[in-house]
Design a protein around this motif. Structure first.
Motif, mmCIF file in Angstrom:
data_model
loop_
_atom_site.group_PDB
_atom_site.id
_atom_site.type_symbol
_atom_site.label_atom_id
_atom_site.label_comp_id
_atom_site.label_asym_id
_atom_site.label_seq_id
_atom_site.Cartn_x
_atom_site.Cartn_y
_atom_site.Cartn_z
ATOM 1 N N UNK A 254 26.307 47.341 42.387
ATOM 2 C CA UNK A 254 27.619 46.688 42.301
ATOM 3 C C UNK A 254 28.718 47.748 42.147
ATOM 4 N N UNK A 255 28.399 48.837 41.461
ATOM 5 C CA UNK A 255 29.337 49.963 41.333
ATOM 6 C C UNK A 255 29.425 50.761 42.634
ATOM 7 N N UNK A 256 28.304 50.841 43.306
ATOM 8 C CA UNK A 256 28.251 51.687 44.504
ATOM 9 C C UNK A 256 29.139 51.136 45.624
ATOM 10 N N UNK A 257 29.080 49.809 45.822
ATOM 11 C CA UNK A 257 29.766 49.198 46.969
ATOM 12 C C UNK A 257 31.074 48.544 46.544
ATOM 13 N N UNK A 258 31.906 48.267 47.536
ATOM 14 C CA UNK A 258 33.266 47.810 47.194
ATOM 15 C C UNK A 258 33.402 46.294 47.048
ATOM 16 N N UNK A 259 32.375 45.543 47.476
ATOM 17 C CA UNK A 259 32.477 44.087 47.362
ATOM 18 C C UNK A 259 31.211 43.482 46.753
ATOM 19 N N UNK A 260 31.426 42.386 46.034
ATOM 20 C CA UNK A 260 30.318 41.722 45.332
ATOM 21 C C UNK A 260 30.438 40.218 45.564
ATOM 22 N N UNK A 261 29.293 39.567 45.835
ATOM 23 C CA UNK A 261 29.272 38.100 45.877
ATOM 24 C C UNK A 261 28.299 37.643 44.798
ATOM 25 N N UNK A 262 28.763 36.730 43.967
ATOM 26 C CA UNK A 262 27.867 36.185 42.945
ATOM 27 C C UNK A 262 27.551 34.739 43.319
ATOM 28 N N UNK A 263 26.261 34.435 43.365
ATOM 29 C CA UNK A 263 25.799 33.112 43.797
ATOM 30 C C UNK A 263 24.902 32.550 42.704
#
Ligand SMILES: Cc1cc2nc3c(=O)[nH]c(=O)nc-3n(C[C@H](O)[C@H](O)[C@H](O)COP(=O)(O)O)c2cc1C
Length: 388
Positions: A294-303
């Motif tokens: 989650x820190x590495x990439x710029x976007x997060x989706x929480x499902x």
């Protein structure tokens, strides 16, 4: 003893631990972990930290092999965490004349951890920038408060230009682990030190004033080449900036229907040309890895599935952990699922609202029980918004 060469006068005496089930009782370490300890051979022989009590026997054997009948003059305690200071009392008992180098907080903590009688002539109290001469070597100390304990300090050996960086630049994995540095160093840093970005940045500013040729951390390999790469990673991680473009989909599903939607979103994102899409099953996958990505990439989706009017617990844990580690500066999308009153999106957004610089994207995707063909349009719209 490990076949680790640092220099003719600086000897590795640490140990690998390949039997530990969970590091800090929470992190799986498939390739073990190393507890690093070093000896500086000079007029005043100096031991740089001890090791976890799990490694006492091997460490004492390494010390004996290195010291023979010679007696160490100093031990430097850069950090009181038991994986490094666990054998301090063993050492003090073994060498009753050895002097302990630490800062005022170090000595307060030593008294808390150990029943040892440290008379004033066995204590060498150092502060910011102080030096201690060992003969041809000179150690200079820099305080690193809250990286990630309050008493942490690092030591710079001036003649060989070596930074003894405490837990900084550490990595999971025994020294012979055949794996790249980055992933296990990121998982270590984000989960253990991630909360203290500001303090790490302060330490990096001090380090920038030094000519560092070698970094000797308390876990993982000794870093001798390409130091700019490692320092660059630390600058990024501690500033909470993403390392690269990509989407992490973190999914908390009870019976699998939310996971079907999460997988469909991954498929749509990839079909639309998103290169890095990483899907985590929070109920089963390694959560510290999900946090690190989650820190590495710029976007997060929480499902997440709705659960007793709340969020299915593994998602709530994930979000609370992100908050605890100061997660920020990301774009976030939401998928909720429920059979009678889907309720997780608002609740997940409320937790995200407690974090800094989070941009929520629309639409929030709502699945009622199981994903249907009609829901795909919502997922398409979410994918478009994430990639806009
Ligand atoms: C113990 C339990 C509590 C639940 N609580 C809620 C709830 O509060 N609101 C709701 O709409 N659905 C609730 N559900 C139903 C699930 O959220 C719903 O069936 C959802 O589709 C499950 O998605 P999944 O297949 O990804 O697990 C609950 C299910 C279980 C097993």
């Amino acid at each position: 003893m490990k076949d680790v060469f640092i220099s003719d006068s600086i000897v590795y005496v640490g140990v690998d631990d390949k039997n530990i089930d969970l590091f800090e009782s929470q992190y799986v370490v498939p390739n073990g972990v190393s507890y690093n300890s070093y000896v500086i051979l000079d007029d005043k022989i100096t031991i740089m930290d001890t090791v976890d009590r799990r490694g006492t026997e091997g460490w004492l054997a390494n010390l004996k092999e290195t010291l023979g009948d010679k007696k160490p003059y100093y031990v430097v305690v850069s950090h009181l965490e038991p994986d490094h200071a666990g054998n301090l009392k063993t050492l003090l008992d073994l060498y009753p004349d050895i002097k302990v180098i630490g800062n005022p907080k170090t000595f307060t903590m030593i008294a808390q951890f150990f029943d040892v009688d440290l008379s004033d002539d066995r204590k060498v109290v150092v502060g910011e920038g102080d030096t201690v001469n060992l003969g041809t070597h000179t150690l200079q100390f820099f305080m690193a408060p809250l990286v990630h304990w309050p008493e942490v300090m690092v030591a710079y050996e001036q003649s060989e230009k070596i930074l003894f960086s405490a837990d900084g630049f550490g990595k999971f994995g025994a020294l012979d682990a055949d794996e790249p540095w980055e992933d296990e160093a990121r998982r270590y840093f984000i989960n253990i030190v991630g909360k203290y970005g500001v303090q790490v940045q302060n330490l990096l500013k001090k380090a920038a004033t030094l000519d560092i040729q070698i970094i000797c951390p308390l876990h993982g390999p000794i870093l001798k080449e390409n130091l700019g790469y490692y320092i660059g990673k630390y600058l990024t991680w501690s500033s909470y900036e993403p390392e690269e473009k990509g989407v992490v989909i973190a999914c908390a599903s009870i019976h699998g229907n939310t996971m079907i939607a999460a997988k469909k979103l991954a498929e749509i994102l990839k079909a639309k040309g998103e290169k890095n899409v990483v899907l985590y099953d929070l109920a089963r996958d390694d959560m510290p890895s999900a946090i690190a990505d989650a820190y590495r990439y710029d976007r997060l989706v929480v499902a997440a599935a709705s659960y007793d009017g709340g969020i299915f617990p593994c998602m709530e844990t994930f979000l609370r952990k992100l908050k605890a580690k100061n997660f920020q500066k990301r774009t976030v999308g939401y998928i909720q699922n429920g059979t009678w009153a889907p309720c997780t999106a608002k609740q997940m957004q409320a937790i995200m609202g407690e974090l800094k610089n989070i941009t929520n994207v629309e639409p929030v995707v709502t699945i009622k029980s199981a994903m249907k063909e009609a829901d795909v349009a919502q997922l398409e719209a979410l994918a478009d918004a994430l990639m806009a």
